[in-house]
Enzyme design. Structure first.
Site, PDB file in Angstrom:
ATOM      1  N   TRP A 102       0.861  -1.193   0.000  1.00 17.48           N
ATOM      2  CA  TRP A 102       0.000   0.000   0.000  1.00 17.48           C
ATOM      3  C   TRP A 102       0.896   1.241   0.000  1.00 17.48           C
ATOM      4  O   TRP A 102       1.727   1.419   0.901  1.00 17.48           O
ATOM      5  CB  TRP A 102      -0.902   0.024   1.212  1.00 17.48           C
ATOM      6  CG  TRP A 102      -2.160  -0.794   1.176  1.00 17.48           C
ATOM      7  CD1 TRP A 102      -3.144  -0.737   2.127  1.00 17.48           C
ATOM      8  CD2 TRP A 102      -2.617  -1.756   0.212  1.00 17.48           C
ATOM      9  NE1 TRP A 102      -4.167  -1.613   1.787  1.00 17.48           N
ATOM     10  CE2 TRP A 102      -3.866  -2.250   0.613  1.00 17.48           C
ATOM     11  CE3 TRP A 102      -2.091  -2.252  -0.981  1.00 17.48           C
ATOM     12  CZ2 TRP A 102      -4.593  -3.195  -0.112  1.00 17.48           C
ATOM     13  CZ3 TRP A 102      -2.806  -3.210  -1.704  1.00 17.48           C
ATOM     14  CH2 TRP A 102      -4.039  -3.652  -1.272  1.00 17.48           C
ATOM     15  N   ASN A 142      -6.184   0.635  -5.314  1.00 18.42           N
ATOM     16  CA  ASN A 142      -6.511  -0.741  -4.984  1.00 18.42           C
ATOM     17  C   ASN A 142      -7.979  -0.980  -5.307  1.00 18.42           C
ATOM     18  O   ASN A 142      -8.856  -0.343  -4.719  1.00 18.42           O
ATOM     19  CB  ASN A 142      -6.274  -1.033  -3.502  1.00 18.42           C
ATOM     20  CG  ASN A 142      -6.747  -2.436  -3.127  1.00 18.42           C
ATOM     21  OD1 ASN A 142      -6.418  -3.406  -3.803  1.00 18.42           O
ATOM     22  ND2 ASN A 142      -7.548  -2.534  -2.068  1.00 18.42           N
ATOM     23  N   GLU A 143      -8.220  -1.858  -6.280  1.00 19.86           N
ATOM     24  CA  GLU A 143      -9.558  -2.306  -6.648  1.00 19.86           C
ATOM     25  C   GLU A 143     -10.520  -1.159  -6.976  1.00 19.86           C
ATOM     26  O   GLU A 143     -11.626  -1.085  -6.412  1.00 19.86           O
ATOM     27  CB  GLU A 143     -10.125  -3.236  -5.569  1.00 19.86           C
ATOM     28  CG  GLU A 143      -9.213  -4.431  -5.326  1.00 19.86           C
ATOM     29  CD  GLU A 143      -9.793  -5.524  -4.435  1.00 19.86           C
ATOM     30  OE1 GLU A 143     -10.697  -5.243  -3.643  1.00 19.86           O
ATOM     31  OE2 GLU A 143      -9.317  -6.677  -4.542  1.00 19.86           O
ATOM     32  N   TYR A 158     -11.275 -13.939  -6.357  1.00 18.32           N
ATOM     33  CA  TYR A 158     -11.876 -14.342  -5.080  1.00 18.32           C
ATOM     34  C   TYR A 158     -13.283 -14.896  -5.306  1.00 18.32           C
ATOM     35  O   TYR A 158     -14.264 -14.225  -4.980  1.00 18.32           O
ATOM     36  CB  TYR A 158     -11.965 -13.136  -4.123  1.00 18.32           C
ATOM     37  CG  TYR A 158     -10.638 -12.592  -3.674  1.00 18.32           C
ATOM     38  CD1 TYR A 158      -9.865 -13.275  -2.735  1.00 18.32           C
ATOM     39  CD2 TYR A 158     -10.160 -11.388  -4.173  1.00 18.32           C
ATOM     40  CE1 TYR A 158      -8.649 -12.762  -2.310  1.00 18.32           C
ATOM     41  CE2 TYR A 158      -8.939 -10.879  -3.758  1.00 18.32           C
ATOM     42  CZ  TYR A 158      -8.185 -11.567  -2.825  1.00 18.32           C
ATOM     43  OH  TYR A 158      -6.989 -11.052  -2.411  1.00 18.32           O
ATOM     44  N   GLU A 183      -3.903 -10.560  -7.104  1.00 16.16           N
ATOM     45  CA  GLU A 183      -4.353 -11.028  -5.791  1.00 16.16           C
ATOM     46  C   GLU A 183      -5.208 -12.251  -6.054  1.00 16.16           C
ATOM     47  O   GLU A 183      -6.005 -12.247  -6.989  1.00 16.16           O
ATOM     48  CB  GLU A 183      -5.288 -10.017  -5.099  1.00 16.16           C
ATOM     49  CG  GLU A 183      -4.680  -8.754  -4.593  1.00 16.16           C
ATOM     50  CD  GLU A 183      -5.686  -7.967  -3.719  1.00 16.16           C
ATOM     51  OE1 GLU A 183      -6.674  -8.550  -3.232  1.00 16.16           O
ATOM     52  OE2 GLU A 183      -5.467  -6.764  -3.534  1.00 16.16           O
ATOM     53  N   TRP A 224      -2.305 -13.475  -2.323  1.00 18.41           N
ATOM     54  CA  TRP A 224      -2.695 -12.680  -1.152  1.00 18.41           C
ATOM     55  C   TRP A 224      -2.787 -13.652   0.014  1.00 18.41           C
ATOM     56  O   TRP A 224      -3.511 -14.641  -0.105  1.00 18.41           O
ATOM     57  CB  TRP A 224      -4.042 -12.004  -1.369  1.00 18.41           C
ATOM     58  CG  TRP A 224      -4.436 -11.146  -0.202  1.00 18.41           C
ATOM     59  CD1 TRP A 224      -4.991 -11.553   0.979  1.00 18.41           C
ATOM     60  CD2 TRP A 224      -4.251  -9.732  -0.095  1.00 18.41           C
ATOM     61  NE1 TRP A 224      -5.172 -10.484   1.820  1.00 18.41           N
ATOM     62  CE2 TRP A 224      -4.728  -9.349   1.182  1.00 18.41           C
ATOM     63  CE3 TRP A 224      -3.737  -8.744  -0.941  1.00 18.41           C
ATOM     64  CZ2 TRP A 224      -4.704  -8.025   1.621  1.00 18.41           C
ATOM     65  CZ3 TRP A 224      -3.725  -7.431  -0.485  1.00 18.41           C
ATOM     66  CH2 TRP A 224      -4.211  -7.087   0.789  1.00 18.41           C
TER      67      TRP A 224
END
Ligand SMILES: *[C@@H]1O[C@H](CO)[C@@H](O)[C@H](O)[C@H]1NC(C)=O
Ligand SMILES: *[C@@H]1O[C@H](CO)[C@@H](O)[C@H](O)[C@H]1NC(C)=O
Ligand SMILES: *[C@@H]1O[C@H](CO)[C@@H](O)[C@H](O)[C@H]1NC(C)=O
Ligand SMILES: *[C@@H]1O[C@H](CO)[C@@H](O)[C@H](O)[C@H]1NC(C)=O
Length: 454
Positions: free
Chosen positions: A161, A274-275, A351, A386, A415
């Site tokens: 990050w 991020n995303e 995911y 990820e 991840w």
């Protein structure tokens, strides 16, 4: 992923997965605060480096018994943790003492060739991992230890990050990078600010690790776009992408970070967010932001790669019509973002459990193949950036094998990475492989062997 953990929570986390099993070669087997196994795999013995660190090294050793000091004492930041894996002819190793004693070369700036990445002059398939927390650590030795473990494991890319936004400025020394307290944003370049990220970059340079650094979170963990809301007079992420005030400050922040490391060979890529998602928005909102921001980054630093950090939503050839393949999932079109000239490679995440698509393993394999095909068509590498299936070795290693075979995929990053640091074990968030545990052997040791034998 969107996990948020305070350092206190990190410190409190315990790792059950270390217990009982034999520690692999060069893994940690003792030291203050260490709670894992003290028995090394056959052919190795536990050797004490100092009070904080014992390691499995080759040979029978004098006693073959671990020297472990189990106490709850957390070493102060002035304590020196020196971990020195023995030099063997088969492994490149480096010490945790940065710069002065390292054996890892700083190398050159990473780039692409077709759908492959070139790292330090070598084109190939690469593996890496995620550690969102490493830039928030306050003990340099902890950072060095992680970098040393990554390097000796053969992991090459680490995603961290590059943001930590707050709306109330901490007064207790807690690390933050940008504060929106009192209406006016300030970028924290102090000792508990970007200087922590400076050390991550410095240690990565010394250990030959390449970093992906992103600039804002879609989620509220570590502030996110929501930290800008009150300052910019907006109330949603959708507005954030279009807000002149929010974008101006976001670009100021980007400039502050990029200018610190624009000549560093440790930067693999800059990442927009991020995303990032803009659900309910017309496709042009996110796409315009991707074009505008990536162009801006290239104007500051034309040498390093730039990518989006997106989850890979949108229709692509080979899709099965499930939700993540819809334009509405992220307000985005994966291929359209991938085609942007100032985007060097294309990210996606995996995911199935969080996305409620089944069956997990097969759905994931198809998601990987479909993205590889889309990236091949564009002529840029895909990065499986990820992924997680609740620490299931069978499923996750099958995905890695699929990614490795799928032309169009350049690298994968699981991840997330876990380790035992000066204060104890880092968090087990349900998708964490700890250095030296069985899942680590599955996702790292075995995967690196498969990559090396290509
Ligand atoms: C992230 O983006 C999506 C889509 O705009 C949104 O639904 C979600 O709430 C966002 N997260 C936050 C914290 O706003
Ligand atoms: C952002 O601005 C563009 C151009 O004015 C517009 O087309 C788009 O709908 C806006 N997006 C949002 C989410 O308001
Ligand atoms: C695009 O970037 C420029 C600077 O590069 C900035 O002035 C402008 O406000 C940005 N526009 C949007 C919609 O973010
Ligand atoms: C998505 O982007 C691709 C590449 O630009 C384009 O061919 C396709 O038509 C787009 N799909 C939609 C539904 O907008």
């Amino acid at each position: 992923m969107r996990y948020s953990l305070t350092l206190a929570a990190l410190a409190a986390a315990t790792g059950v997965s270390f217990a009982q099993s034999a520690v692999p070669a060069y893994g940690q087997c003792g030291g203050q605060g260490y709670t894992g196994s003290t028995v090394c795999v056959s052919g190795y013995h536990c050797s004490k480096n100092n009070d904080y660190y014992s390691q499995c090294v080759a040979g029978a050793g004098s006693s073959g018994v671990a020297t472990t000091i189990k106490t709850s004492v957390v070493p102060s930041s002035s304590s020196t943790v020196v971990t020195k894996p023995p030099v063997t002819t088969s492994k490149v190793v480096s010490t945790s003492k940065v710069a002065t004693t390292t054996t890892a070369a700083a190398g050159s700036i990473a780039t692409t060739s077709g759908t492959k990445f070139i790292i330090d002059g070598k084109a190939g398939y690469y593996a890496g991992t995620n550690s969102y927390w490493i830039g928030f650590l306050t003990n340099n030795n902890d950072i060095d230890l992680v970098m040393q473990h990554l390097a000796s494991s053969g992991l090459k890319i680490l995603r961290v990050w590059g943001f930590n936004d707050v709306t109330t400025t901490p007064t207790d020394g807690t690390v933050y990078y940008q504060s929106f307290a009192n209406g006016e944003p300030t970028i924290n370049t102090g000792a508990n600010g970007l200087q922590r990220l400076d050390y991550v970059v410095k240690s990565a340079e010394a250990h030959g690790i390449k970093l992906i650094i992103n600039f804002v979170n879609n989620w509220t963990d570590y502030g996110g776009m929501a930290a800008y809301f009150s300052y910019a007079g907006i109330t949603s992420n959708a507005q954030w992408y279009n807000s002149t005030k929010a974008q101006a400050q976001y670009q100021k922040y980007i400039k502050a970070v990029v200018s610190r490391y624009s000549s560093s060979t440790a930067i693999f890529a800059w990442e927009l967010a991020n995303e990032p998602r803009c659900t309910g928005c017309d496709l042009s909102t996110l796409k315009t932001w991707v074009v505008n921001t990536s162009k801006y980054i290239k104007s500051l630093d034309s040498k390093h790669m730039v990518t989006t950090g997106e989850e890979g939503f949108g229709p692509i050839p080979g899709d099965d019509g499930s939700y993540p393949y819809q334009l509405s999932a992220g307000g985005s079109n994966f291929t359209a973002n991938c085609e942007v000239p100032t985007i060097d490679f294309c990210t996606y995440h995996l995911y199935p459990e969080s996305w409620s698509v089944t069956p997990t393993q097969a759905w994931g394999n198809q998601w990987i193949k479909a993205h590889a095909q889309a990236c091949t068509a564009v002529g840029k590498p895909c990065l499986l950036e990820e992924f997680g299936a609740s620490n299931n070795c069978g499923i996750e290693s099958d995905w890695q094998a699929t990614a490795l075979k799928a032309a169009g995929t350049g690298a994968d990053l699981f991840w997330q990475y876990g380790d035992t640091l000066s204060y104890g074990q880092t968090s087990q968030d349900g998708n964490t492989a700890f250095y030296g545990d069985a899942l680590y052997t599955c996702l790292v040791t075995n995967h690196i062997k498969a990559i090396d034998s290509l």
